[in-house]
Design a protein around this motif. Structure first.
Motif, PDB file in Angstrom:
ATOM      1  N   SER A  63       0.824  -1.206   0.000  1.00  0.00           N
ATOM      2  CA  SER A  63       0.000   0.000   0.000  1.00  0.00           C
ATOM      3  C   SER A  63       0.862   1.262   0.000  1.00  0.00           C
ATOM      4  CB  SER A  63      -0.926  -0.012   1.222  1.00  0.00           C
ATOM      5  OG  SER A  63      -1.715   1.154   1.272  1.00  0.00           O
ATOM      6  N   LEU A  64       1.950   1.232   0.747  1.00  0.00           N
ATOM      7  CA  LEU A  64       2.858   2.387   0.772  1.00  0.00           C
ATOM      8  C   LEU A  64       3.511   2.605  -0.585  1.00  0.00           C
ATOM      9  CD1 LEU A  64       4.620   2.047   4.256  1.00  0.00           C
ATOM     10  CD2 LEU A  64       3.164   3.933   3.481  1.00  0.00           C
ATOM     11  N   LEU A  65       3.787   1.525  -1.303  1.00  0.00           N
ATOM     12  CA  LEU A  65       4.365   1.657  -2.635  1.00  0.00           C
ATOM     13  C   LEU A  65       3.404   2.393  -3.569  1.00  0.00           C
ATOM     14  CD1 LEU A  65       6.598   1.018  -4.667  1.00  0.00           C
ATOM     15  CD2 LEU A  65       5.498  -1.183  -5.095  1.00  0.00           C
ATOM     16  N   LEU A  66       2.127   2.025  -3.526  1.00  0.00           N
ATOM     17  CA  LEU A  66       1.144   2.727  -4.348  1.00  0.00           C
ATOM     18  C   LEU A  66       0.960   4.165  -3.882  1.00  0.00           C
ATOM     19  CD1 LEU A  66      -1.690   0.148  -5.109  1.00  0.00           C
ATOM     20  CD2 LEU A  66       0.333   0.727  -6.430  1.00  0.00           C
ATOM     21  N   SER A  67       1.047   4.394  -2.591  1.00  0.00           N
ATOM     22  CA  SER A  67       0.955   5.768  -2.079  1.00  0.00           C
ATOM     23  C   SER A  67       2.120   6.602  -2.592  1.00  0.00           C
ATOM     24  CB  SER A  67       0.943   5.767  -0.546  1.00  0.00           C
ATOM     25  OG  SER A  67      -0.275   5.277  -0.041  1.00  0.00           O
ATOM     26  N   GLY A  68       3.303   5.981  -2.636  1.00  0.00           N
ATOM     27  CA  GLY A  68       4.461   6.697  -3.165  1.00  0.00           C
ATOM     28  C   GLY A  68       4.284   7.054  -4.628  1.00  0.00           C
ATOM     29  N   LEU A  69       3.722   6.132  -5.410  1.00  0.00           N
ATOM     30  CA  LEU A  69       3.449   6.426  -6.816  1.00  0.00           C
ATOM     31  C   LEU A  69       2.440   7.561  -6.962  1.00  0.00           C
ATOM     32  CD1 LEU A  69       3.242   2.821  -8.337  1.00  0.00           C
ATOM     33  CD2 LEU A  69       5.097   4.484  -8.600  1.00  0.00           C
TER      34      LEU A  69
END
Length: 335
Positions: free
Chosen positions: A72-78
């Motif tokens: 989820s954090l990876l998608l938030s970073g994107l």
């Protein structure tokens, strides 16, 4: 409907409202900082898959939770890279994340497990089990007494029924979700960080003039949103259900956004809104065959009820909901 059945409906309401509440609080942090996050659905879906996949492979539900939060954090970073760094359209970025998660989860699941886009069913060690609170009537008491658990609870007094059937027996993530409500209120309205976060959503130029980085605050907000969405997705796959299936979020991210608007971007009101939507889902799940005036209500109508009433409530009862003034607007620092 007897009292015990009513308590069981409320128990289902709490379980169904938990992922909505976590996603709603995630959107609250993000939108209070001026970042509209349509991608809540995609973050929850990605977190649900990776939490279930890692828990199935390792047999450790806590590793699965960390994997879900990381995804989820990876998608938030994107999302932050697209909408904050490159000042792209926040709504389009969020929709793109939803499509990405929808296709990527099935693709990886099929390549990894070869089970038609789903993960193996999780065993006891691979999922969050209910916690039996002190003084609650639980399965162990029923086994010791040699009587059915439902019979023992039905014979208990009202307070004991509420404590045993409604408050006790939930997984740890349910209690975490409930505790996040006062914590969110305290962070947003009683800390300097929360004051700055809310100011960024209203007037980022004033925050920048005060020497505070608008970009850092907005990235912090979507980072918190990523963590909360990760917990919500992990709960779906390892707490509410025992594994990942295709599109298992079933629009919960969008319902969480509706609850956020209904709550007018306030934490305690968000709890009430999510419990209301959770009640609609619980009723649709438990009462799928209802007779009204001799007419049988189709199962499909009951399944669609939460989504139909979501639109009705927003259209007719929410009133005028004013979002943060700088919401959806990329900030360009003046030179």
């Amino acid at each position: 409907m007897d009292f015990l059945t009513l308590i069981q409906v409320f128990d289902s309401t709490v379980r169904m409202a938990t992922p909505l509440l976590l996603a709603c609080l995630a959107g609250l942090f993000s939108e209070r900082a001026g970042i509209f996050d349509i991608g809540l659905e995609g973050k929850m879906l990605m977190a649900a898959f990776f939490s279930a996949a890692v828990a199935a492979v390792t047999g450790n539900v806590w590793l699965g939770l960390l994997a879900g939060i990381g995804a989820s954090l990876l998608l938030s970073g994107l999302h932050g890279l697209a909408s904050i760094t490159f000042r792209g359209n926040q709504l389009i970025s969020g929709v793109a994340l939803n499509f990405l998660a929808s296709g990527l989860t099935v693709l990886i699941a099929e390549s990894w497990f070869r089970q038609g886009g789903r993960t193996p069913s999780l065993l006891t060690e691979g999922r969050f089990n209910g916690i039996e609170l002190p003084f609650a009537i639980g399965p162990s008491d029923a086994e010791a007494a040699g009587r059915p658990l439902s019979e023992m609870i039905a014979e208990a007094n009202v307070i004991q029924q509420i404590w045993s059937e409604l408050i006790s027996g939930h997984s740890i993530l349910v209690y975490v979700a409930v505790l996040m409500v006062p914590l969110t209120w305290w962070v947003l309205f009683r800390t300097r960080f929360g004051l700055r976060l809310r100011a960024v959503g209203e007037n980022p130029a004033a925050v920048d003039t005060a020497g505070v980085s608008v970009r850092s605050l907005r990235f912090a907000a979507i980072g918190i949103a990523g963590v909360l969405c990760g917990i919500a997705g992990a709960y779906l796959a390892t707490g509410l259900q025992a594994g990942f299936v295709k599109e298992m979020t079933s629009g919960r991210g969008y319902i969480a956004l509706a609850a956020l608007i209904f709550a007018k971007w306030r934490p305690w009101h968000a709890l009430g809104a999510c419990l209301l939507f959770g009640l609609l889902q619980a009723v649709a799940l438990r009462f799928q065959s209802i007779q009204l005036g001799g007419v049988s209500i189709p199962v499909q109508v009951m399944d669609a009820l939460p989504y139909v009433l979501t639109v009705v409530i927003l259209a007719g009862f929410v009133g005028k909901a004013i979002p943060p003034r700088a919401g959806g607007q990329p900030y360009v620092k003046e030179r």
